[in-house]
Design an enzyme around this catalytic site. Structure first.
Site, PDB file in Angstrom:
ATOM      1  N   ALA A 167      59.558  89.477  39.118  1.00 24.04           N
ATOM      2  CA  ALA A 167      58.687  90.274  39.984  1.00 24.04           C
ATOM      3  C   ALA A 167      59.282  90.391  41.378  1.00 24.04           C
ATOM      4  CB  ALA A 167      57.295  89.641  40.048  1.00 24.04           C
ATOM      5  N   PRO A 168      58.928  91.435  42.124  1.00 24.30           N
ATOM      6  CA  PRO A 168      59.495  91.664  43.452  1.00 24.30           C
ATOM      7  C   PRO A 168      58.658  91.025  44.561  1.00 24.30           C
ATOM      8  CG  PRO A 168      58.161  93.527  42.849  1.00 24.30           C
ATOM      9  CD  PRO A 168      58.056  92.546  41.702  1.00 24.30           C
ATOM     10  N   TRP A 169      59.143  91.184  45.810  1.00 24.12           N
ATOM     11  CA  TRP A 169      58.446  90.564  46.935  1.00 24.12           C
ATOM     12  C   TRP A 169      57.482  91.486  47.646  1.00 24.12           C
ATOM     13  CZ3 TRP A 169      59.913  93.752  50.734  1.00 24.12           C
ATOM     14  CH2 TRP A 169      61.245  94.173  50.845  1.00 24.12           C
ATOM     15  N   LYS A 204      59.407  84.935  36.919  1.00 26.95           N
ATOM     16  CA  LYS A 204      60.010  84.458  38.159  1.00 26.95           C
ATOM     17  C   LYS A 204      59.595  85.350  39.312  1.00 26.95           C
ATOM     18  CE  LYS A 204      64.049  85.107  40.134  1.00 26.95           C
ATOM     19  NZ  LYS A 204      63.705  84.965  41.588  1.00 26.95           N
ATOM     20  N   PRO A 205      58.912  84.785  40.325  1.00 21.32           N
ATOM     21  CA  PRO A 205      58.652  85.556  41.538  1.00 21.32           C
ATOM     22  C   PRO A 205      59.905  85.638  42.388  1.00 21.32           C
ATOM     23  CG  PRO A 205      57.828  83.323  41.806  1.00 21.32           C
ATOM     24  CD  PRO A 205      58.356  83.425  40.393  1.00 21.32           C
ATOM     25  N   SER A 218      65.463  96.297  42.864  1.00 18.77           N
ATOM     26  CA  SER A 218      66.402  97.318  43.333  1.00 18.77           C
ATOM     27  C   SER A 218      67.193  97.911  42.173  1.00 18.77           C
ATOM     28  CB  SER A 218      67.368  96.706  44.342  1.00 18.77           C
ATOM     29  OG  SER A 218      68.220  95.769  43.695  1.00 18.77           O
ATOM     30  N   GLU A 244      61.632  98.832  36.436  1.00 13.55           N
ATOM     31  CA  GLU A 244      60.943  99.634  37.450  1.00 13.55           C
ATOM     32  C   GLU A 244      61.690  99.386  38.745  1.00 13.55           C
ATOM     33  OE1 GLU A 244      59.487 100.896  40.299  1.00 13.55           O
ATOM     34  OE2 GLU A 244      57.688  99.666  40.281  1.00 13.55           O
ATOM     35  N   CYS A 265      57.818 101.324  46.339  1.00 11.71           N
ATOM     36  CA  CYS A 265      58.742 102.272  45.701  1.00 11.71           C
ATOM     37  C   CYS A 265      58.170 103.682  45.649  1.00 11.71           C
ATOM     38  CB  CYS A 265      59.083 101.807  44.284  1.00 11.71           C
ATOM     39  SG  CYS A 265      59.947 100.229  44.220  1.00 11.71           S
ATOM     40  N   GLU A 307      67.079 104.479  49.774  1.00 13.93           N
ATOM     41  CA  GLU A 307      65.747 103.915  49.990  1.00 13.93           C
ATOM     42  C   GLU A 307      65.752 102.998  51.210  1.00 13.93           C
ATOM     43  OE1 GLU A 307      62.253 102.182  47.145  1.00 13.93           O
ATOM     44  OE2 GLU A 307      64.259 101.377  46.833  1.00 13.93           O
TER      45      GLU A 307
END
Length: 479
Positions: free
Chosen positions: A152-154, A178-179, A230, A251, A285, A381
């Site tokens: 997962a992302p931050w 995993k965070p 990313s 994603e 995003c 981005e």
């Protein structure tokens, strides 16, 4: 006086553990720039333990009925709702997000999404059993894929954790999640909440850095890898997973075009676009950060957007008047500032363009105009509170500019002309097209992109089915 740092731990096979070798990472509050906790830096031994626990738990969880999995997920949703204030506090301390906005904009959809997937568990669909060949009956089974390694992302640690584990558990898979190394706190709290409800080994949380995630992806046990992150990270995951022919769900980044035609309500569209561009410090995003405006209203629109930016506030989490908090980390602040520092001479900063305060990673709401299609800030981005504005002459040029990037996650069209809106929604090469709106999401509709924004869907029945495999069973009627 030295303040003792809080200790976060992995959650493996129903218990909290330190990393096997004792290594840790400091966790920083981005509103202050100071460490407030440590989390495990998981290595091979920790990944092995988590994957083996998930594999051991899989047969039992796979064989539960959809009704049983539904009841478990509904209990998880209720528990998240009951412990919302703890989750909000953990999320805010770890990300700097405004408390009230986290309370109103994140907890309700998270709970709703878990409940949606609880219902989806009982609605798997396939072709009806029948005789598609004389003398044989065929049927289709949808089955869980197995152990799912999820990263997962931050930017939305809690909500993206839900998008990962809820469909996976609903379909009968087990999970190792995993965070991000910068935002583990709320995920560790979710492990406590979920761990009290599911059988041990069904849901596991591993903290760590990129190497920890790479070890998860390369591990032989997972049948599927899912990552939100990313493009670079997604490409590395896909390449690594290909060696074992693992399923991959990606994603990735976005560069959403916001196409504003001359017949739009300028005041209303500016108000909505500013919120959609600056919410969560633009760390989204799907953020409305690349605005394309018809030349006839360009100057008026830019002036109105710059005024909206100047009236938008960033600041402390307990200030109810701020729209967003800090950028997530020092590297992200450097990245956002770098885009502005490297602007070409023809670009003009209409608002913002600077850090706010001398503590933490706050950045002012920014508007940049005068840009060309091949400019770095248009093509790449930024992932910060920066909205760019370009001018277009007609519908064809608007589409050329909108589709002329490598990302293809989300987009929006602003017009009162229904036929034009339908033409644009067909021609825009993005996984989502909003019309006279930007950024609303619902659990029932899919979220996911094309091109370098990845593949696979989050949310919806499509996202649920991504965590299943299809098996054909055919039996002779003569046996």
């Amino acid at each position: 006086m030295t303040t003792e740092l809080r200790r976060l731990r992995n959650y493996i096979n129903g218990e909290f553990r330190d990393a096997a070798d004792g290594r840790t990472i400091e966790v920083v509050n981005p509103a202050t720039g100071e460490a407030y906790a440590t989390s495990p830096l998981s290595g091979q031994a920790d990944v092995d333990a988590a994957m083996e626990a998930a594999a051991a738990a899989f047969p039992g969880w796979r064989d539960t009925t959809p009704a049983e999995r539904q009841r478990v997920l509904l209990r998880i949703a209720d528990a998240v709702e009951e412990r919302a204030e703890e989750l909000i506090a953990a999320e805010s301390e770890n990300t700097g997000k405004p408390l009230e906005l986290t309370r109103t904009e994140e907890i309700p959809p998270m709970v709703d999404q878990i409940r949606f997937f609880a219902g989806a568990a009982r609605l798997l669909e396939g072709r009806s059993a029948g005789e598609y060949m004389e003398g044989f009956t065929s049927m289709v089974r949808r089955e869980p894929v197995g152990v799912c390694a999820q990263v997962a992302p931050w930017n939305y640690p809690m909500m993206m954790a839900v998008w990962k584990f809820a469909p996976a558990l609903a379909a009968g898979n087990t999970v190792v999640l995993k965070p991000s190394d910068t935002t583990p706190a709320s995920t560790v709290l979710l492990a406590e909440i979920i761990g009290a409800i599911v059988p041990k080994g069904v849901f596991n949380v591993l903290c760590g850095d990129r190497d920890s995630g790479r070890t998860m992806v390369e591990h032989p046990i997972p049948a599927m890898v899912s990552i939100t992150g990313s493009v670079r990270a997604g490409a590395q995951v896909a390449e690594s997973a290909a060696k074992d022919v693992k399923r991959v769900h990606l994603e990735l980044g976005g560069k959403a075009p916001v196409v504003v035609f001359e017949d739009t309500d300028i005041a209303k569209s500016v108000e909505d676009i500013a919120v959609a561009g600056y919410f969560n410090a633009g760390q989204d995003c799907t953020a409305a950060t690349r605005v394309l405006v018809h030349e006839s209203i360009h100057d008026e629109f830019v002036a109105a957007l710059a005024k909206a930016a100047s009236e938008t506030r960033t600041g402390a989490a307990d200030d109810e008047d701020v729209l967003y908090g800090p950028l997530n980390n020092a590297n992200q602040l450097k990245q956002v500032a770098g885009f502005i520092e490297r602007l070409p001479a023809h670009a003009k900063v209409q608002a913002g363009g600077h850090q706010v305060g001398d503590k933490g990673y706050f950045y002012a709401p920014t508007v940049v105009s005068g840009l060309k299609q091949d400019d770095e800030i248009i093509q790449n981005e930024v992932f910060g509170p920066v909205i760019t504005v370009q001018s277009f002459t007609d519908e064809a040029q608007a589409l050329e500019y909108a589709n002329g990037v490598e990302y293809a996650l989300a987009s929006s069209v602003w017009t009162k002309d229904h036929a034009r809106a339908m033409r644009m929604s067909k021609a825009l090469d993005f996984g989502c097209v909003w019309i006279n709106a930007h950024i609303p999401l619902v659990a029932e509709m899919p979220h996911g992109g094309f091109k370098k924004s990845g593949y696979g869907k989050d949310l919806s029945a499509y996202g649920f089915e991504d965590y299943t495999r299809v098996k054909h069973v055919m039996t002779s009627l003569d046996a």
